[in-house]
Design a protein around this motif. Sequence first.
Motif, mmCIF file in Angstrom:
data_model
loop_
_atom_site.group_PDB
_atom_site.id
_atom_site.type_symbol
_atom_site.label_atom_id
_atom_site.label_comp_id
_atom_site.label_asym_id
_atom_site.label_seq_id
_atom_site.Cartn_x
_atom_site.Cartn_y
_atom_site.Cartn_z
ATOM 1 N N ASN A 224 0.823 -1.206 0.000
ATOM 2 C CA ASN A 224 0.000 0.000 0.000
ATOM 3 C C ASN A 224 0.860 1.261 0.000
ATOM 4 O O ASN A 224 0.552 2.227 -0.706
ATOM 5 C CB ASN A 224 -0.952 0.001 1.196
ATOM 6 N N THR A 225 1.929 1.250 0.773
ATOM 7 C CA THR A 225 2.832 2.402 0.822
ATOM 8 C C THR A 225 3.476 2.630 -0.538
ATOM 9 O O THR A 225 3.532 3.759 -1.032
ATOM 10 C CB THR A 225 3.916 2.197 1.897
ATOM 11 N N GLN A 226 3.938 1.562 -1.171
ATOM 12 C CA GLN A 226 4.566 1.686 -2.493
ATOM 13 C C GLN A 226 3.568 2.185 -3.538
ATOM 14 O O GLN A 226 3.909 3.017 -4.381
ATOM 15 C CB GLN A 226 5.161 0.351 -2.927
ATOM 16 N N MET A 227 2.351 1.691 -3.487
ATOM 17 C CA MET A 227 1.338 2.131 -4.454
ATOM 18 C C MET A 227 0.979 3.595 -4.236
ATOM 19 O O MET A 227 0.808 4.347 -5.194
ATOM 20 C CB MET A 227 0.086 1.252 -4.383
ATOM 21 N N LEU A 228 0.885 4.015 -2.979
ATOM 22 C CA LEU A 228 0.606 5.410 -2.677
ATOM 23 C C LEU A 228 1.705 6.309 -3.240
ATOM 24 O O LEU A 228 1.424 7.346 -3.851
ATOM 25 C CB LEU A 228 0.477 5.602 -1.167
ATOM 26 N N TRP B 288 1.326 9.118 -6.201
ATOM 27 C CA TRP B 288 1.831 10.474 -6.003
ATOM 28 C C TRP B 288 2.744 10.866 -7.176
ATOM 29 O O TRP B 288 2.633 11.954 -7.722
ATOM 30 C CB TRP B 288 2.603 10.547 -4.678
ATOM 31 N N GLU B 289 3.633 9.947 -7.539
ATOM 32 C CA GLU B 289 4.573 10.226 -8.625
ATOM 33 C C GLU B 289 3.847 10.398 -9.965
ATOM 34 O O GLU B 289 4.188 11.271 -10.752
ATOM 35 C CB GLU B 289 5.603 9.099 -8.720
ATOM 36 N N ILE B 290 2.828 9.594 -10.209
ATOM 37 C CA ILE B 290 2.034 9.729 -11.431
ATOM 38 C C ILE B 290 1.360 11.095 -11.446
ATOM 39 O O ILE B 290 1.361 11.791 -12.471
ATOM 40 C CB ILE B 290 0.996 8.587 -11.533
ATOM 41 N N GLY B 291 0.814 11.505 -10.306
ATOM 42 C CA GLY B 291 0.203 12.836 -10.206
ATOM 43 C C GLY B 291 1.205 13.939 -10.493
ATOM 44 O O GLY B 291 0.893 14.917 -11.181
ATOM 45 N N GLY C 90 -7.343 0.467 -13.545
ATOM 46 C CA GLY C 90 -6.716 1.316 -12.535
ATOM 47 C C GLY C 90 -6.341 2.682 -13.058
ATOM 48 O O GLY C 90 -5.946 3.559 -12.290
ATOM 49 N N PHE C 91 -6.458 2.884 -14.362
ATOM 50 C CA PHE C 91 -6.060 4.153 -14.955
ATOM 51 C C PHE C 91 -7.229 4.877 -15.610
ATOM 52 O O PHE C 91 -7.058 5.568 -16.600
ATOM 53 C CB PHE C 91 -4.938 3.943 -15.982
ATOM 54 N N ASN C 92 -8.421 4.738 -15.018
ATOM 55 C CA ASN C 92 -9.534 5.490 -15.591
ATOM 56 C C ASN C 92 -9.348 6.974 -15.283
ATOM 57 O O ASN C 92 -8.489 7.364 -14.491
ATOM 58 C CB ASN C 92 -10.883 4.950 -15.100
ATOM 59 N N ARG C 93 -10.143 7.786 -15.931
ATOM 60 C CA ARG C 93 -9.989 9.243 -15.802
ATOM 61 C C ARG C 93 -10.143 9.689 -14.341
ATOM 62 O O ARG C 93 -9.410 10.550 -13.868
ATOM 63 C CB ARG C 93 -11.005 9.952 -16.691
ATOM 64 N N THR C 94 -11.075 9.086 -13.622
ATOM 65 C CA THR C 94 -11.300 9.445 -12.220
ATOM 66 C C THR C 94 -10.068 9.144 -11.373
ATOM 67 O O THR C 94 -9.631 9.982 -10.574
ATOM 68 C CB THR C 94 -12.520 8.691 -11.662
ATOM 69 N N ASN C 95 -9.482 7.964 -11.550
ATOM 70 C CA ASN C 95 -8.283 7.618 -10.773
ATOM 71 C C ASN C 95 -7.123 8.552 -11.099
ATOM 72 O O ASN C 95 -6.378 8.964 -10.206
ATOM 73 C CB ASN C 95 -7.877 6.167 -11.024
ATOM 74 N N LEU C 96 -6.959 8.882 -12.365
ATOM 75 C CA LEU C 96 -5.893 9.815 -12.747
ATOM 76 C C LEU C 96 -6.133 11.194 -12.128
ATOM 77 O O LEU C 96 -5.186 11.864 -11.703
ATOM 78 C CB LEU C 96 -5.786 9.914 -14.269
ATOM 79 N N THR C 97 -7.381 11.591 -12.053
ATOM 80 C CA THR C 97 -7.716 12.869 -11.409
ATOM 81 C C THR C 97 -7.334 12.824 -9.933
ATOM 82 O O THR C 97 -6.756 13.778 -9.398
ATOM 83 C CB THR C 97 -9.219 13.172 -11.562
ATOM 84 N N GLY D 263 7.304 12.712 1.200
ATOM 85 C CA GLY D 263 7.673 12.180 2.500
ATOM 86 C C GLY D 263 6.592 12.319 3.548
ATOM 87 O O GLY D 263 6.569 11.585 4.526
ATOM 88 N N THR D 264 5.683 13.259 3.370
ATOM 89 C CA THR D 264 4.617 13.454 4.352
ATOM 90 C C THR D 264 3.463 12.491 4.161
ATOM 91 O O THR D 264 2.615 12.355 5.019
ATOM 92 C CB THR D 264 4.072 14.894 4.286
ATOM 93 N N LEU D 265 3.437 11.785 3.043
ATOM 94 C CA LEU D 265 2.307 10.923 2.729
ATOM 95 C C LEU D 265 2.143 9.751 3.674
ATOM 96 O O LEU D 265 1.053 9.493 4.164
ATOM 97 C CB LEU D 265 2.450 10.362 1.304
ATOM 98 N N SER D 266 3.209 8.992 3.888
ATOM 99 C CA SER D 266 3.073 7.756 4.663
ATOM 100 C C SER D 266 2.587 8.047 6.078
ATOM 101 O O SER D 266 1.854 7.253 6.659
ATOM 102 C CB SER D 266 4.388 6.992 4.688
ATOM 103 N N HIS D 267 2.958 9.192 6.630
ATOM 104 C CA HIS D 267 2.504 9.542 7.977
ATOM 105 C C HIS D 267 1.037 9.969 7.973
ATOM 106 O O HIS D 267 0.323 9.708 8.917
ATOM 107 C CB HIS D 267 3.369 10.638 8.565
ATOM 108 N N LYS D 268 0.601 10.610 6.907
ATOM 109 C CA LYS D 268 -0.772 11.093 6.821
ATOM 110 C C LYS D 268 -1.753 9.961 6.606
ATOM 111 O O LYS D 268 -2.885 10.024 7.053
ATOM 112 C CB LYS D 268 -0.927 12.089 5.663
#
Length: 106
Positions: free
Chosen positions: A33-37, A41-44, A79-86, A99-104
């Motif tokens: 889950n952490t890696q996917m998050l 983030w990187e895709i965004g 997993g790459f529909n328009r909503t997910n990309l948004t 770096g703040t993501l995993s804590h949040k």
Amino acid sequence: MQPPNKDTNYQKLIENIGDAYQNSKKKATSAINTQMLEAYWEIGKYIIEFEQEGNLKAEYGKMLLENLSKELSLRYGSGFNRTNLTYMRLLYDKYPICGTLSHKFS
């Protein structure tokens, strides 16, 4: 001698094995889950950087997310529909420092 399934030591063995398995499974799921998050983030980040082309504000009205959705879904599946990309785009926009993501979200 008692059959193994009635022996309390045997039952403890089963519990220990089950606990070890369940704990490892939870840790693996958490790591995934952490890696996917981080990937989302990187895709965004890539989407926003592409949209803005070095400008402070993006040009709107482009069909970027729709086109990306089609291309990425063909290459990598669901997993790459328009909503997910948004949502991926919004994730980066809301948390520009990864770096703040995993804590949040833990």
